[in-house]
Write a protein that holds these residues in place. Structure first.
Motif, PDB file in Angstrom:
ATOM      1  N   SER A  70       9.660  -3.179  -7.804  1.00  0.00           N
ATOM      2  CA  SER A  70      10.492  -4.403  -7.654  1.00  0.00           C
ATOM      3  C   SER A  70      10.546  -4.884  -6.279  1.00  0.00           C
ATOM      4  CB  SER A  70      12.060  -4.245  -8.243  1.00  0.00           C
ATOM      5  OG  SER A  70      11.840  -3.648  -9.678  1.00  0.00           O
ATOM      6  N   TYR A  71      10.233  -6.075  -5.739  1.00  0.00           N
ATOM      7  CA  TYR A  71      10.258  -6.699  -4.419  1.00  0.00           C
ATOM      8  C   TYR A  71      11.552  -7.246  -4.075  1.00  0.00           C
ATOM      9  CZ  TYR A  71       5.263  -4.619  -4.550  1.00  0.00           C
ATOM     10  OH  TYR A  71       4.396  -3.807  -4.570  1.00  0.00           O
TER      11      TYR A  71
ATOM     12  N   VAL B 257      12.110   0.343  -5.351  1.00  0.00           N
ATOM     13  CA  VAL B 257      12.388  -1.074  -4.877  1.00  0.00           C
ATOM     14  C   VAL B 257      11.700  -0.969  -3.608  1.00  0.00           C
ATOM     15  CG1 VAL B 257      14.087  -2.687  -4.126  1.00  0.00           C
ATOM     16  CG2 VAL B 257      14.575  -1.116  -5.990  1.00  0.00           C
ATOM     17  N   ALA B 258      10.908  -2.297  -3.005  1.00  0.00           N
ATOM     18  CA  ALA B 258      10.100  -2.349  -1.738  1.00  0.00           C
ATOM     19  C   ALA B 258      10.794  -3.518  -1.171  1.00  0.00           C
ATOM     20  CB  ALA B 258       8.428  -2.457  -2.365  1.00  0.00           C
ATOM     21  N   MET B 259      11.002  -3.437   0.047  1.00  0.00           N
ATOM     22  CA  MET B 259      11.218  -4.527   0.961  1.00  0.00           C
ATOM     23  C   MET B 259      10.488  -4.798   1.944  1.00  0.00           C
ATOM     24  SD  MET B 259      15.175  -3.320   1.939  1.00  0.00           S
ATOM     25  CE  MET B 259      15.170  -4.026   3.361  1.00  0.00           C
ATOM     26  N   GLU B 260      10.416  -6.173   2.317  1.00  0.00           N
ATOM     27  CA  GLU B 260       9.597  -6.543   3.348  1.00  0.00           C
ATOM     28  C   GLU B 260      10.113  -7.788   3.858  1.00  0.00           C
ATOM     29  OE1 GLU B 260       7.227  -7.598   6.285  1.00  0.00           O
ATOM     30  OE2 GLU B 260       6.822  -5.670   5.222  1.00  0.00           O
ATOM     31  N   THR B 261      10.332  -8.230   5.166  1.00  0.00           N
ATOM     32  CA  THR B 261      10.767  -9.710   5.742  1.00  0.00           C
ATOM     33  C   THR B 261       9.548 -10.670   5.446  1.00  0.00           C
ATOM     34  OG1 THR B 261      10.157  -8.854   7.960  1.00  0.00           O
ATOM     35  CG2 THR B 261      12.324  -8.396   7.418  1.00  0.00           C
ATOM     36  N   ALA B 262       8.298 -10.412   5.609  1.00  0.00           N
ATOM     37  CA  ALA B 262       7.490 -11.377   5.853  1.00  0.00           C
ATOM     38  C   ALA B 262       7.015 -11.714   4.366  1.00  0.00           C
ATOM     39  CB  ALA B 262       6.317 -10.976   6.555  1.00  0.00           C
TER      40      ALA B 262
ATOM     41  N   GLN C 138       0.885  -1.029   0.075  1.00  0.00           N
ATOM     42  CA  GLN C 138       0.049   0.174   0.087  1.00  0.00           C
ATOM     43  C   GLN C 138       0.810   1.234   0.000  1.00  0.00           C
ATOM     44  OE1 GLN C 138      -2.754  -0.108   3.234  1.00  0.00           O
ATOM     45  NE2 GLN C 138      -4.132  -1.104   2.226  1.00  0.00           N
ATOM     46  N   SER C 139       1.911   1.243   0.854  1.00  0.00           N
ATOM     47  CA  SER C 139       2.729   2.372   0.935  1.00  0.00           C
ATOM     48  C   SER C 139       3.568   2.534  -0.300  1.00  0.00           C
ATOM     49  CB  SER C 139       3.825   2.303   2.179  1.00  0.00           C
ATOM     50  OG  SER C 139       4.308   0.863   2.207  1.00  0.00           O
TER      51      SER C 139
ATOM     52  N   ALA D 183       1.336  -8.165  -2.365  1.00  0.00           N
ATOM     53  CA  ALA D 183       1.679  -6.925  -2.941  1.00  0.00           C
ATOM     54  C   ALA D 183       1.274  -6.732  -4.475  1.00  0.00           C
ATOM     55  CB  ALA D 183       2.853  -6.594  -2.705  1.00  0.00           C
ATOM     56  N   PRO D 184       1.017  -5.745  -4.893  1.00  0.00           N
ATOM     57  CA  PRO D 184       0.606  -5.720  -6.340  1.00  0.00           C
ATOM     58  C   PRO D 184       1.967  -5.563  -7.247  1.00  0.00           C
ATOM     59  CG  PRO D 184       0.577  -3.341  -5.386  1.00  0.00           C
ATOM     60  CD  PRO D 184       0.719  -4.591  -4.137  1.00  0.00           C
TER      61      PRO D 184
END
Length: 241
Positions: free
Chosen positions: A82-83, A64-69, A51-52, A76-77
């Motif tokens: 790029s994730y 570039v988007a980061m997430e641990t889970a 969302q952010s 995420a869309p």
């Protein structure tokens, strides 16, 4: 403990969390000077279900988007960025890689020293660090007594997990080489039905902590619905966040 590692939380989060992020980005656009979005490389840390990340589009077309889970990343869309699956205390990027670094709803969970050191490293010298949050205030526009239920019943039954509640200060920012530019506070209003409010509360870490302790989700939903129904004499209510 990361409460968003649960298998299906990403789908529920993406579906039931209010999309308030553009309200923040509009205010950011009015305050900071950036070149055209196609020239800005952005990094969204702890992006959740994106969302952010999606909301950053007016500021940057290269994100570039980061997430641990993984459960969150999987919801995420794909067209928003790029994730990368990684944590905030060791950003897997070269020095001076980004013009903009954003953190939404997660700074209180970070090891601040590690994150801020890394943020200063990967940002360009003229780069921007954007940190923002959105809090469930528990204030219902049409019923002043709702806040009493939130504070004395809901939070007693499902306490907020431990987190770093100390404010991020000018002095702390300066310690890591940042110049404090702007701070803003504002409220926004979200209209919920009783079912929508329960679905939203189920995504809060208060409830996720209980589920991690083997409480049964059906029982929690039943309890929440019975409790909030007393405040919904009309089909929907406005909650301030």
């Amino acid at each position: 403990m990361n409460h968003f590692l649960m298998q299906d939380i990403g789908i529920r989060y993406a579906k039931n969390r209010p999309y308030f992020h553009p309200l923040v980005i509009e205010r950011v656009q009015a305050q900071i000077a950036l070149t055209s979005p196609q020239d800005i490389r952005g990094l969204d840390v702890a992006c959740g279900t994106g969302q952010s990340t999606k909301a950053l589009a007016p500021l940057s077309e290269n994100i570039v988007a980061m997430e641990t889970a993984y459960s969150m990343l999987s919801a995420a869309p794909r067209d928003a960025a790029s994730y990368v699956q990684a944590g905030a205390d060791q950003l897997p990027f070269v020095d001076n890689a980004f013009h903009l670094l954003s953190v939404a709803l997660a700074f209180h969970c970070f090891d601040r020293q590690k994150f801020l050191t890394e943020a200063a490293r990967v940002l360009k010298p003229s780069g921007w660090l954007l940190i923002y949050n959105n809090v469930f205030l528990g204030r219902m526009k049409e019923h002043v007594g709702f806040i009493d239920w939130v504070e004395s019943v809901y939070l007693n039954q499902y306490p907020t997990p431990a987190r770093n509640r100390s404010p991020f200060t000018v002095a702390e920012a300066q310690t890591f080489g940042f110049r404090w530019y702007h701070e803003d506070r504002f409220c926004n209003e979200v209209r919920f039905t009783a079912s929508e409010l329960v679905a939203y509360l189920i995504t809060q870490t208060n409830i996720l902590q209980a589920l991690a302790s083997d409480e049964i989700e059906k029982d929690i939903r039943t309890w929440l619905r019975a409790e909030v129904d007393q405040y919904f004499t009309e089909p929907s209510r406005i909650i301030r966040t």
